[in-house]
Enzyme design. Sequence first.
Site, PDB file in Angstrom:
ATOM      1  N   CYS A 235       0.907  -1.226   0.115  1.00 16.96           N
ATOM      2  CA  CYS A 235      -0.161  -0.003  -0.074  1.00 16.96           C
ATOM      3  C   CYS A 235       1.022   1.149  -0.002  1.00 16.96           C
ATOM      4  O   CYS A 235       0.798   2.025  -0.758  1.00 16.96           O
ATOM      5  CB  CYS A 235      -0.992   0.070   1.168  1.00 16.96           C
ATOM      6  SG  CYS A 235      -2.178  -1.204   1.178  1.00 16.96           S
TER       7      CYS A 235
HETATM    8  N1  NAD Z   1      -2.602  -6.477   1.362  1.00 14.41           N
HETATM    9  C1  NAD Z   1      -2.793  -5.509   1.968  1.00 14.41           C
HETATM   10  O1  NAD Z   1      -2.565  -5.234   2.976  1.00 14.41           O
HETATM   11  C2  NAD Z   1      -3.873  -4.506   1.404  1.00 14.41           C
HETATM   12  C3  NAD Z   1      -4.481  -3.668   2.180  1.00 14.41           C
HETATM   13  C4  NAD Z   1      -5.277  -2.713   1.709  1.00 14.41           C
HETATM   14  C5  NAD Z   1      -5.735  -2.719   0.121  1.00 14.41           C
HETATM   15  N2  NAD Z   1      -5.182  -3.915  -0.681  1.00 14.41           N
HETATM   16  C6  NAD Z   1      -5.577  -3.598  -1.868  1.00 14.41           C
HETATM   17  O2  NAD Z   1      -6.549  -4.937  -2.131  1.00 14.41           O
HETATM   18  C7  NAD Z   1      -6.261  -5.422  -3.547  1.00 14.41           C
HETATM   19  C8  NAD Z   1      -5.869  -7.019  -3.478  1.00 14.41           C
HETATM   20  O3  NAD Z   1      -4.715  -7.105  -2.700  1.00 14.41           O
HETATM   21  P1  NAD Z   1      -4.188  -8.219  -1.877  1.00 14.41           P
HETATM   22  O4  NAD Z   1      -2.940  -8.092  -1.197  1.00 14.41           O
HETATM   23  O5  NAD Z   1      -5.225  -9.227  -1.464  1.00 14.41           O
HETATM   24  O6  NAD Z   1      -3.573  -8.967  -3.502  1.00 14.41           O
HETATM   25  P2  NAD Z   1      -3.048 -10.789  -3.263  1.00 14.41           P
HETATM   26  O7  NAD Z   1      -2.086 -10.679  -4.405  1.00 14.41           O
HETATM   27  O8  NAD Z   1      -2.912 -11.178  -1.963  1.00 14.41           O
HETATM   28  O9  NAD Z   1      -4.240 -11.242  -3.867  1.00 14.41           O
HETATM   29  C9  NAD Z   1      -4.966 -11.072  -5.135  1.00 14.41           C
HETATM   30  C10 NAD Z   1      -5.608 -12.328  -5.495  1.00 14.41           C
HETATM   31  O10 NAD Z   1      -6.416 -12.227  -6.936  1.00 14.41           O
HETATM   32  C11 NAD Z   1      -6.097 -13.209  -7.775  1.00 14.41           C
HETATM   33  N3  NAD Z   1      -6.545 -12.815  -9.141  1.00 14.41           N
HETATM   34  C12 NAD Z   1      -5.646 -11.931  -9.810  1.00 14.41           C
HETATM   35  N4  NAD Z   1      -6.254 -11.526 -11.083  1.00 14.41           N
HETATM   36  C13 NAD Z   1      -7.743 -12.352 -10.827  1.00 14.41           C
HETATM   37  C14 NAD Z   1      -8.608 -12.353 -11.707  1.00 14.41           C
HETATM   38  N5  NAD Z   1      -9.008 -11.817 -12.877  1.00 14.41           N
HETATM   39  N6  NAD Z   1      -9.634 -13.011 -11.345  1.00 14.41           N
HETATM   40  C15 NAD Z   1      -9.751 -13.581 -10.292  1.00 14.41           C
HETATM   41  N7  NAD Z   1      -8.823 -13.666  -9.204  1.00 14.41           N
HETATM   42  C16 NAD Z   1      -7.549 -12.828  -9.719  1.00 14.41           C
HETATM   43  C17 NAD Z   1      -4.762 -13.582  -7.553  1.00 14.41           C
HETATM   44  O11 NAD Z   1      -4.347 -14.995  -8.207  1.00 14.41           O
HETATM   45  C18 NAD Z   1      -4.446 -13.472  -5.996  1.00 14.41           C
HETATM   46  O12 NAD Z   1      -4.653 -14.808  -5.326  1.00 14.41           O
HETATM   47  C19 NAD Z   1      -5.059  -4.482  -4.171  1.00 14.41           C
HETATM   48  O13 NAD Z   1      -5.706  -3.516  -4.903  1.00 14.41           O
HETATM   49  C20 NAD Z   1      -4.614  -3.992  -2.829  1.00 14.41           C
HETATM   50  O14 NAD Z   1      -3.934  -2.672  -3.351  1.00 14.41           O
HETATM   51  C21 NAD Z   1      -4.536  -4.798  -0.021  1.00 14.41           C
END
Ligand code: NAD
Length: 415
Positions: free
Chosen positions: A259
């Site tokens: 983030c």
């Molecule tokens: N990790 C954090 O602490 C956090 C905190 C706040 C916001 N975010 C935001 O949340 C969002 C997700 O982050 P995350 O950390 O969960 O990512 P991540 O990489 O842990 O998980 C994302 C998942 O989505 C899947 N994916 C990708 N493309 C896809 C599709 N087209 N259809 C279905 N599944 C798909 C991937 O295989 C993966 O399992 C991002 O925008 C991130 O900036 C993350």
Amino acid sequence: MNVVIIGLGYVGLPLAQEAARAGLNVTGLDVRQATVDGLNRGRSHVDDLADADIAAMLALGFRATTDLADCQDPDVIVICVPTPLSESDGPDLTAVRAAAQTAGNLLKQGTTVILESTTYPGTTDEVVRPLLEKASGLTAGIDFSLAFSPERIDPGNAVYGIRNTPKVVGGVTPACTEAAASFYAHVCDTVVRAKSAREAEMAKLLENTYRHVNIALVNEMAIFCHELGVDLWDAIRCASSKPFGFQAFYPGPGVGGHCIPIDPNYLSYKVRAELSYPFRFVELAQEINNRMPGYVVDRAAEILNNHAKPLNGARVLLLGVTYKKDIADQRESPARPIARKLLQRGAVLSYHDPHVAHWQVDGRDIPRAQAPTAEADLTILLQAHTSYDLPGIAARARLLFDTRGMLSGDSVYRL
Ligand SMILES: NC(=O)c1ccc[n+]([C@@H]2O[C@H](COP(=O)([O-])OP(=O)(O)OC[C@H]3O[C@@H](n4cnc5c(N)ncnc54)[C@H](O)[C@@H]3O)[C@@H](O)[C@H]2O)c1
């Protein structure tokens, strides 16, 4: 209520857990077969959930799938896919577009679609909405609801999770806000309604930009405080005694994670692209925070030099290579550029991290020390994991460079 969560990562999986606990019928859709297979076998791949949590979710009816056919008749679809930066430092919305297309194929009259992925203001309305409408042949705000709700997950936080962290929700129409709010009322104690999706998108970027800028402020101060002979950590402790108008931020070896180093770029990208002028605070914070790994390496060389030892050939042990303490996530961790620069300058590198069994930098295996107190010319504390016996480490290290300002002693140098 049938809930489909697209993207089962750090964000999607805890949401699926809370929705399953609330008695909703939850299906998780992901493109990675290995993730889906692991989850269906009861294996967690994210820090905040244990295998036992996945087993409990499965017992509540949760299933993971890669197949759209398993996601029919959704009442709610939540998109939690990654939004990395593209080569040009703008947001890469490839996964959001693909997930919106999928959601468009699944949604029906009355479905509520919610985007949780962090992105620039306008994405829900300008990017996701047209894709959903084209794929479904339906209209947002009339046939189905569409909203943005920023994720506030804090990996490793034992106090705040989905349930007790207030959830901001903004729809493309007021009725869409209400539809999304009624879903979140099942999984969160407090729902905060934004004026529209754009304000909800902006709220997330404001939160992260605020952190980014304030971390840069203390990082810049750390550099000149060292030269002025002022203990910044003590100054922060004193300033923190003010009961109003001050929030403590602490310097460190650089910002990491998914983030803080990334999200403010979405905002500066949007400002530049649409208004043709820079968002100067973000760009300055980026510059300062990005310089910290190089500063850490310069200070390491200075500490060794003061003990008549060149960095070239010195044995340097890095403690804690994840982006924050007590988790295994290494995304954007400053440990990597620090290691790269140390190697470039001839250091003989090793690392220790209770959460990282193998560590590679630019394809090169970095040897893992048996213990955080292993023999080295210089030990650099990057991440103060709770399991570390910090006073013990300080007592045993020949020279210790503490980038977290937690230790003191004759052989300890603070950032
Ligand atoms: N990790 C954090 O602490 C956090 C905190 C706040 C916001 N975010 C935001 O949340 C969002 C997700 O982050 P995350 O950390 O969960 O990512 P991540 O990489 O842990 O998980 C994302 C998942 O989505 C899947 N994916 C990708 N493309 C896809 C599709 N087209 N259809 C279905 N599944 C798909 C991937 O295989 C993966 O399992 C991002 O925008 C991130 O900036 C993350």
